[in-house]
Design a protein around this motif. Structure first.
Motif: not given
Lengths: 236, 236, 236, 236
Positions: D126-127, D167-168, D178, D180, D185, D188-189, D193
C-alpha cells in the motif's frame, strides 16, 4: 460467458465457501488473503481472483488453473499468490486445500521473521512442534520469479519436517500459509494459527523468557488428537 | 437410541446451557473447552462429548459418566478432560459444576506458568488471593494417567488454600479450570477469570513492577461480597 | 409495591438510560459498575441497585437515596459504591451525574496506581491535563468507612485541580469514576476515559519514554472545545 | 432552509457515504474524525460539520467551503480541521478526498511522534516506504493559525516524498490524515493505515529490534500493485 465445466462445480463451491469463511472469521481485510482447492484427478485448482471483494465472490467467479498456472476456466486474473499455491500442490500430493491470509498476529510473527514456538497444549493439540518461518528471498529470487520462489522457500522450511504434523508456515516479512486435506481444513488451520500466534504474543508479554513446551507434553497432546492412538473426538 | 433417564433431564439442560454460555461469552474457539455438572444424590456427571461443535450441542447429546469415569448414558465419547473434572468432584464435595477453557488471557498466564496475582479490587471482589498455577506434570505422570494427573496437580495447588474462596486455577502450559456451586457459576468464574487475567496483563504492561494488593483491601473487598458479613447484592 | 413518586420519574429514566448505555458501550461485565443522577432541587439521588444485572434494570428498580445515603424510595439495597457517589454530589454542587466502571484500560491504570498522562490531542480535547490517581486508603480508613473514604480520596486528588476541566479520576487499585452535568455526560466521560487510557497504553508500548503533551498544545485543544473561546461543535 | 445547489448533490452523497464508512469501520468514536471531498471544476469542498454525531449525518447537512475556507453552503460550522483539509487540496491538485481519524493504533504512533516503519509486505502493498510523522508545531504556530499550520507540517513531511505513493501521514501528537483519488479511497487508506499500525505495534512487541523491509521486497510488492507494471487485481 462460456458454459462452465459441470465437473468442477463442487470444487468451485467448497473453495468459494472456504474463502467466505476466511472473511467471516475476521482473518482478512478488504481483498487481502485467498483460499484454493484442488481436484486431484484432473490436476486442476480453483482459486480466488486477484483483488476481488469477498462480498462479490461466487463459485462461478473463481478461476481454474492447472498445476503449471495456466488459466483453464474463468475470465478474471487469478490471485497474485497462485504460483505459491500450485508449488505446494505439486510438492505435497496429499493436500487438498491451501489458505493465505494477512491475519494480525500470525502476520506480526512473519514480520518479526521468527518461528512460532510451541508454548502450550493449545499449540500441541494442533501442531507437532513450532511453526517454521521461511528464509527471506534473495534479491535474485525477488527479481526472477517471486511468487514461485515463495513456494520454494516454504518447501525448504519443511525439509526434515512433516507438512502433515505442522500444517502451517510463516512466510518471512509477508504472511502465513496453511493447508489441509480440504479447503475447509486449510481455513480451519488459518484460524487456529491466528489463535496460537495471539496466545504466544500475550504469553511472551507476560514473561519474555518462556520457552518451548517439553517434548513429553507435546507428544502427549499431539498424539491424543492425531494418528493411530488418538482418543480425541468421535472419529475412532 | 435408547430412552434417556428422565431423572437426569434437568442436569442435562443446565450443563448444556453452561456449555453454550461458554461459547456465547467468546471463551471457546471451535471445540476447545467444556463444562460439566453433577447430580450429587446419584453421583453422576453430565459432560460435553469430545470434539463436538457447540452449534450441534443439545442436552440429549451430553454424556453421563459416574465418578469412576464409566459412561452411564450416551453413545459418544466424553470430553478428553473428563478425568480432570471427576477428580475435582470426588475431592470437593460441595461443588456442582466445573468449566475448562483455552480463553486467551488466562491461557497465556498458564503458558507462562505464573500464578495470577491479585492486583486490584476487581480481583479481590471474586478471589481471596492469587489464582494458583499448577506444577507441570512429571514425565512419568504424562505417560501413565495424564488427565487424572492434571486433577491431582490442581488438588495439590489447593493444599492449604480454600477452593471456595479461589474458585479457579491455572493449569501450567495448558489452560484454566473453574468451578462453583452450579455449572452456571463455574462458567461465570471462567468469564471473570478471563477478565482478571486481561486486567493483570495490561497492568503489568503499564508497569511491570506492580505488586499484590495489600491484605487489608483484599479482605475488605472479598468479604464485602462473600461470607456472613457480605453487604453486596440483594442476597442477605 | 408502594406507589413511586411521579416527581422522580424523569430522573429515574435518565439514570436508567445511562446505566444501560454503560452496558451497551462495553464498559461493564455482569453487574460491575453503576451510574447515578441527582435531582438538585430535592437533594435526591437515583442509583443502580447492588448486584443487579443490566438486563433486568428498569427505571422503577432504581433506588432513591438522599445525600446522607438514606434510602428514600425502593425495596432493594443501593449500589455498594453509593457513599462514594454522594460524597461527590455533596462536594461538587454543579455536577448532575456520576458513573463508575471497571473498564479494562482505565482499571489497569488504576491497578498500576498511575495518573493517566496527557499524551496527545485526543486527551487534550477532553481533559485539561492528566487524569489523577488517588492515594490508596490507609488501613484505618479501610476498616472504618471504606466507601466514604474513597469519596474523600477523590476529593483530595482535586485539591488545586478543577473537577470541571478534568471530569474523571482513577481510584488506586480499584477503577475509574467520572462525572458531568448529567448522567449521560458522566457516561460519555467514562467512554472517553477508556479510549484515552487505551491510547496511552499503546503509545507507551510503542515508546515507553513518551512524555506529556506540551502545555501550548494542551491549551489550544482544550480551549478549542471548552469555555468562552470554544470554536468546536455547533453550540456557540 | 435555502435550496441546495443540485450541482453539488453527488459530491455531498459520496462525502456523506465516506464519513459513514469511517464510522462503520470502527475508526471513529462519537464525533471524532471527518472526511471530505472536492469538486475540482468548481473548487468546492464538502466536509462534515463540527461535532455532529455520525448517526445524524445526511448529505444535506454537510458544509460546502471554498479553498479559502469560506462557507459557501450550509448553516452549520464546518469541521474544526477544515483548514488542514483545504491546505492539502490546494497543494496536491490530483487528490479528490481527505480523511482524518483518531483511530487507536495510528493515533498511538502519532502520540509517540514516530514514523510508521515498513515492516512487511502488507505495508509495501500500500505504501512505498514508511508513513512519515510531522514535526510538532512551534509555540508561535499554535498561537497563530493552528489548523493551517497542521496542513503546512504535513506538506513539509512530503518534501522529497511522493504523496501518491504514500497516501497517509501521522500528525505528531494528534492523529492520522489520509487521502486518495476520491473520498472513498481516502477512507480506504485510513482503514489500511490502522491495520498497518496495528501490525507494526504487535511486531515490535514480539521483537523490538525488527527493522525496515529490504528495498528489493518493498519495490516488488509496491509495484506489483501500483503503476504501469502492476499485475494485481483486474484493472489492467
Amino acid at each position: 460467458m462460456p458454459t462452465l465445466d459441470p465437473g468442477l462445480r463442487s470444487l468451485r463451491e467448497v473453495v468459494c465457501a472456504a474463502n467466505l469463511e476466511l472473511h467471516r472469521q475476521g482473518l482478512v481485510l478488504y481483498t487481502f488473503g485467498n483460499a484454493s482447492g484442488i481436484d486431484r484427478e484432473r490436476g486442476l485448482v480453483a482459486i480466488k481472483p486477484s483483488g476481488i471483494d469477498y462480498q462479490e465472490l461466487t463459485p462461478d467467479r473463481l478461476v481454474i488453473v492447472d498445476l503449471q498456472n495456466r488459466v483453464v476456466e474463468g475470465s478474471m486474473r487469478p490471485s497474485s499468490d497462485t504460483r505459491t499455491h500450485t508449488a505446494l500442490y505439486r510438492a505435497w500430493t496429499d493436500i487438498g486445500g491451501v489458505a493465505h491470509t494477512h491475519s494480525i498476529q500470525a502476520t506480526a510473527w512473519c514480520q518479526a521473521g521468527r518461528e512460532l514456538p510451541c508454548l502450550g497444549t493449545t499449540h500441541a493439540d494442533h501442531c507437532h512442534g513450532p511453526v517454521p518461518c521461511t528464509v527471506p528471498p534473495s534479491a535474485a529470487e525477488i527479481e526472477a520469479e517471486y511468487e514461485e520462489a515463495t513456494g520454494q522457500q516454504i518447501l525448504n522450511a519443511f525439509i526434515g519436517r512433516d507438512h502433515r504434523s505442522v500444517p502451517m508456515v510463516l512466510v518471512a516479512r509477508h504472511g502465513p500459509f496453511t493447508w489441509g486435506a480440504s479447503p475447509a481444513q486449510a481455513v480451519y488451520h488459518a484460524v487456529v494459527l491466528e489463535r496460537l500466534a495471539l496466545l504466544a504474543t500475550v504469553t511472551r508479554t507476560i514473561d519474555p523468557s518462556v520457552d518451548a513446551l517439553p517434548a513429553a507434553i507435546l507428544d502427549k497432546h499431539y498424539f491424543r488428537k492425531h494418528g493411530p492412538s488418538a482418543t480425541y473426538g468421535q472419529h475412532s
